[in-house]
Motif scaffolding. Structure first.
Motif, PDB file in Angstrom:
ATOM      1  N   ASP B  37       0.803  -1.228   0.000  1.00  0.00           N
ATOM      2  CA  ASP B  37       0.000   0.000   0.000  1.00  0.00           C
ATOM      3  C   ASP B  37       0.834   1.274   0.000  1.00  0.00           C
ATOM      4  O   ASP B  37       0.319   2.338  -0.338  1.00  0.00           O
ATOM      5  CB  ASP B  37      -1.036   0.029   1.136  1.00  0.00           C
ATOM      6  CG  ASP B  37      -2.256   0.864   0.744  1.00  0.00           C
ATOM      7  OD1 ASP B  37      -2.812   0.594  -0.341  1.00  0.00           O
ATOM      8  OD2 ASP B  37      -2.604   1.814   1.464  1.00  0.00           O
ATOM      9  N   HIS B  41      -1.504   3.025  -2.332  1.00  0.00           N
ATOM     10  CA  HIS B  41      -2.232   4.045  -1.557  1.00  0.00           C
ATOM     11  C   HIS B  41      -3.749   3.905  -1.720  1.00  0.00           C
ATOM     12  O   HIS B  41      -4.456   4.874  -2.033  1.00  0.00           O
ATOM     13  CB  HIS B  41      -1.791   5.473  -1.939  1.00  0.00           C
ATOM     14  CG  HIS B  41      -2.283   6.513  -0.962  1.00  0.00           C
ATOM     15  ND1 HIS B  41      -2.846   7.702  -1.365  1.00  0.00           N
ATOM     16  CD2 HIS B  41      -2.313   6.519   0.387  1.00  0.00           C
ATOM     17  CE1 HIS B  41      -3.195   8.405  -0.296  1.00  0.00           C
ATOM     18  NE2 HIS B  41      -2.877   7.710   0.777  1.00  0.00           N
ATOM     19  N   ALA B  42      -4.213   2.676  -1.506  1.00  0.00           N
ATOM     20  CA  ALA B  42      -5.657   2.427  -1.555  1.00  0.00           C
ATOM     21  C   ALA B  42      -6.318   2.819  -0.242  1.00  0.00           C
ATOM     22  O   ALA B  42      -7.505   3.111  -0.212  1.00  0.00           O
ATOM     23  CB  ALA B  42      -5.918   0.951  -1.845  1.00  0.00           C
ATOM     24  N   THR B 141      -4.733   7.447  -5.419  1.00  0.00           N
ATOM     25  CA  THR B 141      -4.486   6.010  -5.404  1.00  0.00           C
ATOM     26  C   THR B 141      -3.938   5.645  -6.777  1.00  0.00           C
ATOM     27  O   THR B 141      -4.246   6.305  -7.769  1.00  0.00           O
ATOM     28  CB  THR B 141      -5.816   5.266  -5.143  1.00  0.00           C
ATOM     29  OG1 THR B 141      -6.277   5.608  -3.845  1.00  0.00           O
ATOM     30  CG2 THR B 141      -5.639   3.754  -5.224  1.00  0.00           C
ATOM     31  N   GLY B 157      -9.914   3.783  -4.412  1.00  0.00           N
ATOM     32  CA  GLY B 157      -9.271   3.093  -3.298  1.00  0.00           C
ATOM     33  C   GLY B 157      -9.838   1.697  -3.103  1.00  0.00           C
ATOM     34  O   GLY B 157      -9.095   0.726  -2.964  1.00  0.00           O
TER      35      GLY B 157
END
Lengths: 102, 506
Positions: B37, B41-42, B141, B157
């Protein structure tokens, strides 16, 4: 309706005031032309529907909803105040809402 | 294949058989989040401790023979627009930074009642305004297929979390395509239920006559399983449908047998052609051919008012959003910012300064547009006219559904574009929702199912299947049949071909 829809910088400033958003000069310069472009695009629907077409506010028909008048648990005062920027006792604390003369 | 690379349905079976524990499953997903992540960057917030506690409670229930649902113990990620008691809920906005709701949305309460551990909250365009997740105040994201590209939006996300195997299931919300379009560009499955089919209580409103929460998953059956957990009547939402859900899991299982004999599939003439990427159209045609080979009867339908859907949407949505977002007034929750250089500012001055600081560009654009569309002198020409065109679009659907059982189109006109490409060009961004918007205006259910990779860029595309209101079962039957045919053709799930996270461990 206006034949060539557009929003001037002054109009954007007025609308921002109505919507309670301060905008900087740079934002006004940036937003006004973008909003005009969007408005020109959406104005294409003018005249698509005639006066006999009923408006739709909701996708599916709505009926009013009733329930028995019985007490159900809600938020406690502490829970309700838990996200407040400021509070005092069991109350939200807010800036003054009246002008000086009042 | 690692244990997180399986379906929710399979995980549920493994849990029931005692081959794995909910704590193990949850920990594996937390490990995967920790591993990838940083790049995807979810998630805006990960609740490792809470998820593991809920998983341990699930294992204890199972040991006592008291499992709450078929998905008890299968972890899930929740879009950050849903109120979660005790977990931050920001809607991707600075104005709600750090807000911890004192209550659960009904969808979240139902997840808890069904025993699904909540892994965390997923990234989104601010207040769900966008098609790329780039309008999040907390950074974009990235698409697990290509980290330089967008994962769709607003629920990028949730879609990316599922595509990157960070979660087997996620919750999304769809106002103009925010579940389906991210599904298409990440090679995952997304369902927008019939309007009113899933409660909006505790879902922070964008445009309340259009908003609908639904499942974000890797398979059609997983979506049906999740839909049955979150769907159904809720007395706390006055627009909630007071009728039982159709048998959705049964529909998905029946569809997976692959027989579409007697099903009339309608290709919507207006949702294709110009403006659609060649590779997207090629995969769409291939999907239609597979459905015909499975026995479906193909009809072409015309919905002439659909060409006005985008304009209608961009009047109705800003109008509703400008009203809904008036609640962010710096008084009861969220950010409060005092204007600089003003002694003893008034509540109104504080509200102005707060909304200036707390809202991003796209939110400001739409609030001002909505304020304009609702202002006296323009109301009839814009908002009033849009409400009438909305009627015409619903009439087109009604007519089309007399000829076809389901309607088909590509879900999105293109595959995932590059980050930054359309960020400051609102109209170009709005075009991504061209095919998904009519369903929201009319309230009908829709699913996006992966259709394959576009030849020109090797990125995923999706097929959208729409059904009449309250016939969500049809999108599951046809979606599962198409998924079965395509999976057989590919020799496995499409996501097996994703290479964006290659080399990342766990």
């Amino acid at each position: 309706m206006a034949t060539t829809p557009s929003i001037t910088r002054d109009e954007v400033a007025h609308l921002a005031n109505l919507a309670r958003i301060d905008l900087t000069d740079a934002e006004l310069d940036h937003l006004a032309p973008q909003l005009s472009v969007i408005l020109e695009s959406v104005a294409s629907i003018s005249g698509v529907a005639d006066e006999n077409t009923p408006p739709t506010s909701h996708a599916l028909p709505l009926t009013n909803v009733f329930r028995e008048d019985v007490v159900t648990p809600g938020l406690t005062a502490d829970e309700a105040l838990s996200g407040a920027p400021e509070h005092e006792g069991q109350r939200f604390k807010v800036p003054r809402i009246l002008g000086d003369e009042q | 294949m690692s244990a997180s690379h399986t379906t929710a349905a399979r995980l549920a079976e493994e849990l029931a058989a005692g081959n794995v524990t909910a704590v193990e499953v949850t920990q594996r997903h937390l490990d995967r989040i920790a591993a990838v992540d940083g790049q995807v960057h979810a998630f805006l917030h990960v609740d490792a401790e809470g998820a593991l506690e809920q998983a341990a409670a699930s294992d204890a229930r199972r040991a006592d023979g008291r499992s709450l649902s078929p998905l008890d113990g299968v972890p899930i990620a929740v879009k950050d627009v849903m109120a979660t008691k005790g977990l931050p809920t920001t809607c991707g906005s600075r104005i709600l930074e750090g807000w911890v709701p004192p209550y659960d949305a009904t969808v979240v309460a139902r997840l808890r009642e069904a025993g699904l551990p909540i892994l965390g909250k997923t990234n989104m365009d601010e207040f769900a305004m966008g098609s790329s997740t780039e309008h999040s105040a907390y950074g974009p994201t990235r698409n697990p297929w290509d980290l330089g590209r967008i994962p769709g939006g607003s629920g990028g996300g949730s879609a990316a979390a599922v595509a990157a195997y960070e979660a087997p299931l996620a919750i999304g919300t769809d106002t103009g395509g925010s579940i389906r379009q991210p599904g298409a560009v990440t090679g995952t499955v997304g369902v927008k239920p019939t309007y009113g089919g899933v409660s909006r209580y505790g879902l922070v409103s964008l445009a309340n006559s259009l908003d609908q929460a639904g499942p974000v998953t890797r398979t059609v059956l997983d979506a049906a399983l999740l839909h049955e957990v979150i769907g159904g009547h809720d007395p706390r939402d006055s627009t909630s449908i007071d009728a039982p859900l159709p048998d959705l899991v049964g529909a998905a299982r029946r569809g997976a047998e692959g027989d579409l004999t007697g099903v009339r599939i309608g290709v919507v003439k207006e949702l294709g052609g110009e403006g659609y990427q060649a590779g997207v159209l090629a995969r769409f045609q291939e999907s239609v051919d597979l459905m015909v080979a499975a026995g479906a009867e193909l009809v072409e339908v015309s919905c002439p008012s659909f060409v006005h859907a985008l304009a209608t949407y961009y009047l109705i949505l800003p109008a509703e959003a400008s009203s809904n977002l008036a609640r962010f007034d710096a008084m009861r929750y969220g950010l409060r910012k005092y204007p600089e250089g003003v002694e003893a500012p008034s509540a109104e001055e504080v509200m102005r300064a707060t909304r200036e600081a707390g809202f991003g560009d796209e939110v400001k654009r739409r609030i001002i547009l909505g304020t304009y569309a609702l202002s006296s002198g323009y109301y009839d020409a814009y908002y009033g006219q849009a409400q009438k065109v909305r009627t015409l679009i619903s009439q087109d659907f009604a007519e089309a559904f007399t000829h076809a059982d389901v309607l088909l189109s590509p879900t999105a006109p293109t595959t995932a574009f590059e980050l930054g490409e359309k960020l400051d060009d609102p109209l170009a961004m709005y075009l991504n929702d061209l095919a998904t918007i009519p369903a929201n205006l009319s309230g009908v259910p829709g699913i996006s199912v992966p259709s394959g990779l576009a030849d020109e860029d090797g990125l995923p595309a999706g097929v959208q299947i729409l059904a009449p209101a309250m016939r969500d079962d049809r999108v599951y039957v046809v979606g599962a049949a198409l998924e079965a045919a395509l999976t057989e053709k590919w020799g496995g799930p499409l996501l097996d071909q994703a290479r964006g996270l290659e080399g990342v461990s766990a």
